[in-house]
Design an enzyme around this catalytic site. Structure first.
Site, mmCIF file in Angstrom:
data_model
loop_
_atom_site.group_PDB
_atom_site.id
_atom_site.type_symbol
_atom_site.label_atom_id
_atom_site.label_comp_id
_atom_site.label_asym_id
_atom_site.label_seq_id
_atom_site.Cartn_x
_atom_site.Cartn_y
_atom_site.Cartn_z
ATOM 1 N N ARG A 1 3.312 1.230 26.756
ATOM 2 C CA ARG A 1 4.305 0.292 26.255
ATOM 3 C C ARG A 1 5.619 0.333 27.035
ATOM 4 O O ARG A 1 6.207 -0.706 27.324
ATOM 5 C CB ARG A 1 4.614 0.580 24.793
ATOM 6 C CG ARG A 1 3.526 0.124 23.876
ATOM 7 C CD ARG A 1 3.856 0.498 22.459
ATOM 8 N NE ARG A 1 2.724 0.186 21.588
ATOM 9 C CZ ARG A 1 2.695 0.486 20.297
ATOM 10 N NH1 ARG A 1 3.715 1.098 19.732
ATOM 11 N NH2 ARG A 1 1.659 0.184 19.571
ATOM 12 N N GLU B 1 12.156 7.193 9.634
ATOM 13 C CA GLU B 1 12.782 6.720 10.869
ATOM 14 C C GLU B 1 14.284 7.005 10.920
ATOM 15 O O GLU B 1 14.868 7.069 11.996
ATOM 16 C CB GLU B 1 12.503 5.215 11.038
ATOM 17 C CG GLU B 1 12.659 4.743 12.475
ATOM 18 C CD GLU B 1 12.291 3.282 12.681
ATOM 19 O OE1 GLU B 1 11.524 2.725 11.865
ATOM 20 O OE2 GLU B 1 12.779 2.706 13.667
ATOM 21 N N ASP C 1 21.844 1.997 7.968
ATOM 22 C CA ASP C 1 22.825 2.357 6.927
ATOM 23 C C ASP C 1 22.881 3.865 6.703
ATOM 24 O O ASP C 1 23.960 4.450 6.540
ATOM 25 C CB ASP C 1 22.471 1.711 5.576
ATOM 26 C CG ASP C 1 22.401 0.194 5.637
ATOM 27 O OD1 ASP C 1 22.465 -0.357 6.747
ATOM 28 O OD2 ASP C 1 22.262 -0.419 4.569
HETATM 29 P P1 ADP Z 1 10.491 4.559 6.812
HETATM 30 O O1 ADP Z 1 9.301 4.175 7.639
HETATM 31 O O2 ADP Z 1 11.311 5.606 7.430
HETATM 32 O O3 ADP Z 1 10.114 4.813 5.394
HETATM 33 P P2 ADP Z 1 11.084 1.782 6.266
HETATM 34 O O4 ADP Z 1 11.677 0.795 7.181
HETATM 35 O O5 ADP Z 1 9.632 1.631 5.931
HETATM 36 O O6 ADP Z 1 11.410 3.248 6.818
HETATM 37 O O7 ADP Z 1 11.846 1.739 4.862
HETATM 38 C C1 ADP Z 1 13.249 1.857 4.753
HETATM 39 C C2 ADP Z 1 13.681 1.109 3.496
HETATM 40 O O8 ADP Z 1 15.040 1.433 3.209
HETATM 41 C C3 ADP Z 1 13.624 -0.404 3.620
HETATM 42 O O9 ADP Z 1 12.867 -0.941 2.562
HETATM 43 C C4 ADP Z 1 15.087 -0.834 3.550
HETATM 44 O O10 ADP Z 1 15.288 -2.091 2.931
HETATM 45 C C5 ADP Z 1 15.718 0.276 2.738
HETATM 46 N N1 ADP Z 1 17.162 0.441 2.954
HETATM 47 C C6 ADP Z 1 17.836 0.406 4.117
HETATM 48 N N2 ADP Z 1 19.155 0.606 3.940
HETATM 49 C C7 ADP Z 1 19.330 0.778 2.592
HETATM 50 C C8 ADP Z 1 20.468 1.015 1.761
HETATM 51 N N3 ADP Z 1 21.706 1.095 2.281
HETATM 52 N N4 ADP Z 1 20.255 1.143 0.434
HETATM 53 C C9 ADP Z 1 19.013 1.031 -0.106
HETATM 54 N N5 ADP Z 1 17.921 0.794 0.629
HETATM 55 C C10 ADP Z 1 18.058 0.674 1.963
#
Ligand code: ADP
Length: 511
Positions: free
Chosen positions: A337, A478, A278
C-alpha cells in the site's frame, strides 16, 4: 445532566465497546458515550480482518514451500539487530527448528513470536527527519500473546468467526480471521449486546469535550449532547479514551504528517467524519505523551472528492492495471500500500484510473450492485466510473490520449502472455484485459489509518511525557500510539482494538 459511575468510556467503536464489556464484567458500573447517532465508528466499516495465531484453525491449512522458505530465512536473522525483540527472535528460531525437524511440515506454522516479529519488521519505518521508529516491544508482545485469547473472549460474547484463514493485503502471513457477519458488523453487534446485558449505560449523540482532573487524578469527563445539553460524568475509577484516529481532521493530518513529502492539504479520508482526534487533544491537555504522530497510512485507492473506498469497480491486484492521466502505466499494481500510494502521489493531479474488464470483475450483473453496495448503473450515470465497448471510447471518456492508452493495454497483454513485466516487475498476473465492456475508475490516495496517538503501556494506561502512568486515564484502539509504529500491518488493527480495549476496560475496573 450529571451522573456518577465507576468507569466512563469515550467512543463507541470496537475499542470502546470492548472496554465497556470488559470493565462491566470486571464488576465496574460503566457509562459509554458516543458522539454520533450510531455505534461502530470505523470498526464497522472496516473489512473486520483479525490477525492471530490459531491452534484450532491454522493446523487445517496447508504449509507451502514459499512459507517454508520464509521460515528458513528467519533462521538467518541476527538477534543483535533486533533490539528488544532479540529474545523473541531466539524463541522463534527454536520453534522453527523444532517444527522443521520434528513437526508436521504439511500443516501451517505460526506462533505469537512469529506474529510479533512480523509486526516489528512491518512497522519499522523512517520519518522525513531520518528518525527510525518501530513498535514498542511490550505492546507488540501483549498484542500477539493475547490475540487468540481475544478471539475466544469475543466468541464467548457471541461473535462468530469463519473457519477459513486468509492473508489480508499486507498481513505478511496466513493468520487473518473473518467474522461470519459482513465487514465489522459481527463484532459491533456482539459487543453492543454484551455491554447492554452487563448493565453498561450507552449515551448516544454525546460528545466528550474535556477530561476532569481532581487531585491530580482523572475523575471524569465533561460532554455536550447534539441538542446542546451539557453533560458531566464523574468516574470514580477512571476514563477509557477510545475515540479512534484523526484521519478525518485534515488540519491535524497536515500538521503531524512526517512521512509523506508534500501531503496535500485537501487530502480526503476513507474514515467516518467522526475520526477527528478528539481523544488525542483531550489527552494532550492533561499531559499525555503523543507517540509516533507523524505516521499516517494512506489507502492508494480512494474516490476523488470523497476519499471513500466505495464508488468504483475493480478486480484483484493481479487482474487490473493502473494508468495515469497521460494514459500510461506507472507502477507494479501488486505492490504494498505505501508503495502504491507514493507512486500515485507523483502522477498528474495525484490521480490514476483502475482499468478492469468483465473478466477481471468476475462477469457481474451490470443491473445489480457492486461489492460495495453501489448500483453499477448509478456509478455509470454519475460518472463515478467510465464504461465502454472499445478502448478508444474508454480513453475518450477518461480524457486520456487514445493512441497511448490503447498501445499501453496491448503491451500489458503481451506481459500477461509472457508472465513477465520488464517495466515495473509485476509477478502475479490474472487474465488478459480484453473482454468488453471495459471500465475505468478514477482514484487518488486518501488517509486510512493514523498510527500515532496517546502513548500507552501494556496495561493500556496512558503515559505522561515523563513516561509515568496518568492516574485514572486509559486508552485503546486507534487513539493510542506505540504499537503499529510507522506502518500498520493489514489485519492488525482489529486485533489491536479488541485486545487492548479488553485490557483497558479491565485496568480501569481495577484489575
Ligand atoms: P477504534 O477502532 O479505535 O475503536 P472507531 O473509529 O471504530 O475507533 O471508533 C471511535 C468512536 O469514537 C467513533 O464512533 C466516534 O464517533 C467516537 N468519538 C470520537 N470522538 C468522540 C468524542 N469526543 N466523544 C464521544 N465519542 C467520540
Amino acid at each position: 445532566i450529571t451522573k456518577e459511575t465507576d468507569v466512563v468510556v469515550v467512543g463507541g467503536g470496537g475499542a470502546g465497546l470492548a472496554a465497556a464489556v470488559s470493565a462491566a464484567e470486571n464488576g465496574a458500573k460503566v457509562i459509554l458515550i458516543e458522539k454520533s447517532p450510531s455505534l461502530g465508528g470505523n470498526t464497522i466499516r472496516s473489512g473486520g480482518e483479525f490477525n492471530s495465531y490459531d491452534p484450532v484453525r491454522q493446523p487445517k491449512i496447508e504449509m507451502t514451500k514459499a512459507l517454508i522458505d520464509e521460515l528458513n530465512e528467519i533462521l538467518n536473522y541476527n538477534e543483535a539487530e533486533f533490539g528488544d525483540y532479540a529474545e523473541t527472535l531466539k524463541t522463534l528460531k527454536a520453534q522453527i527448528k523444532e517444527y522443521l525437524s520434528n513437526g508436521d511440515t504439511t500443516k501451517l506454522f505460526d506462533s505469537p513470536e512469529l506474529h510479533a516479529i512480523h509486526t516489528y519488521i512491518g512497522g519499522k519505518r523512517t520519518d522525513l527527519d531520518g528518525k527510525e521508529i518501530s513498535g514498542k516491544f511490550e505492546l507488540v508482545n501483549t498484542l500477539t500473546q493475547n490475540s487468540y485469547g481475544t478471539i475466544e473472549w469475543l466468541e464467548g460474547h457471541g461473535a462468530e468467526f469463519q473457519d477459513g484463514i486468509g492473508t489480508v493485503l499486507g498481513a505478511l502471513w496466513p493468520r487473518t480471521h473473518h467474522n461470519v457477519e459482513p465487514l465489522g458488523t459481527g463484532y459491533i453487534n456482539a459487543m453492543k449486546k454484551s455491554a447492554t446485558d452487563l448493565g453498561a449505560e450507552i449515551m448516544m449523540n454525546t460528545k466528550a469535550t474535556k477530561l476532569i482532573v481532581e487531585d491530580g487524578k482523572i475523575a471524569g469527563v465533561t460532554a455536550e449532547q447534539a441538542d446542546g445539553t451539557p453533560v458531566t460524568l464523574k468516574a470514580s475509577k477512571g476514563v477509557v479514551m477510545a475515540t479512534g484516529g484523526f484521519g478525518a481532521n485534515s488540519e491535524m493530518v497536515v500538521k503531524y504528517n512526517n512521512y509523506w513529502p508534500d501531503m496535500n492539504k485537501n487530502i480526503k479520508t476513507t474514515n467516518t467524519s467522526n475520526a477527528t482526534g478528539d481523544g488525542i487533544t483531550m489527552g494532550e491537555e492533561v499531559g499525555a505523551n503523543l507517540w509516533g504522530m507523524g505516521f499516517i497510512q494512506l489507502m492508494p485507492s480512494g474516490q476523488p472528492g470523497t476519499g471513500a473506498l466505495s464508488g468504483g469497480v475493480w478486480g484483484s491486484a493481479e487482474t487490473q492495471i493502473f494508468v495515469n492521466k497521460e494514459g500510461k502505466r506507472y507502477v507494479n499494481e501488486y505492490a504494498e500500500r505505501d508503495v502504491l500510494a507514493a507512486a500515485a502521489l507523483e502522477q498528474t493531479d495525484e490521480t490514476f484510473f483502475i482499468i478492469s474488464d468483465m473478466t477481471s470483475l468476475g462477469n457481474p450483473d451490470l443491473n445489480g450492485k457492486s461489492v460495495w453496495g453501489d448500483n453499477y448503473q448509478d456509478l455509470i450515470k454519475n460518472k463515478n466510473i467510465y464504461m465502454a465497448d472499445t478502448l478508444e471510447d474508454l480513453a475518450k471518456q477518461m480524457g486520456v490520449p487514445a493512441d497511448t492508452f490503447v498501445a499501453e493495454m496491448e503491451k500489458y497483454n503481451t506481459y500477461v502472455e509472457k508472465q513477465f513485466d520488464p517495466e515495473f516487475g509485476k509477478k502475479n498476473f490474472g487474465a488478459k484485459l480484453e473482454t468488453a465492456p471495459f471500465f475505468a475508475t478514477p482514484r487518488t490516495p486518501s488517509v486510512h489509518h493514523t498510527m500515532g496517538g496517546l502513548e500507552i503501556n501494556e496495561k493500556a494506561q496512558v503515559l505522561d511525557t515523563a513516561g509515568n502512568p496518568i492516574d485514572g486515564l486509559f486508552a485503546a484502539g486507534e487513539v493510542a500510539g506505540g504499537l503499529h509504529a510507522g506502518n500498520r500491518l493489514g489485519g492488525n488493527a482489529i486485533t489491536d482494538i479488541f485486545t487492548f480495549g479488553r485490557i483497558a476496560g479491565a485496568s480501569a475496573a481495577g484489575k
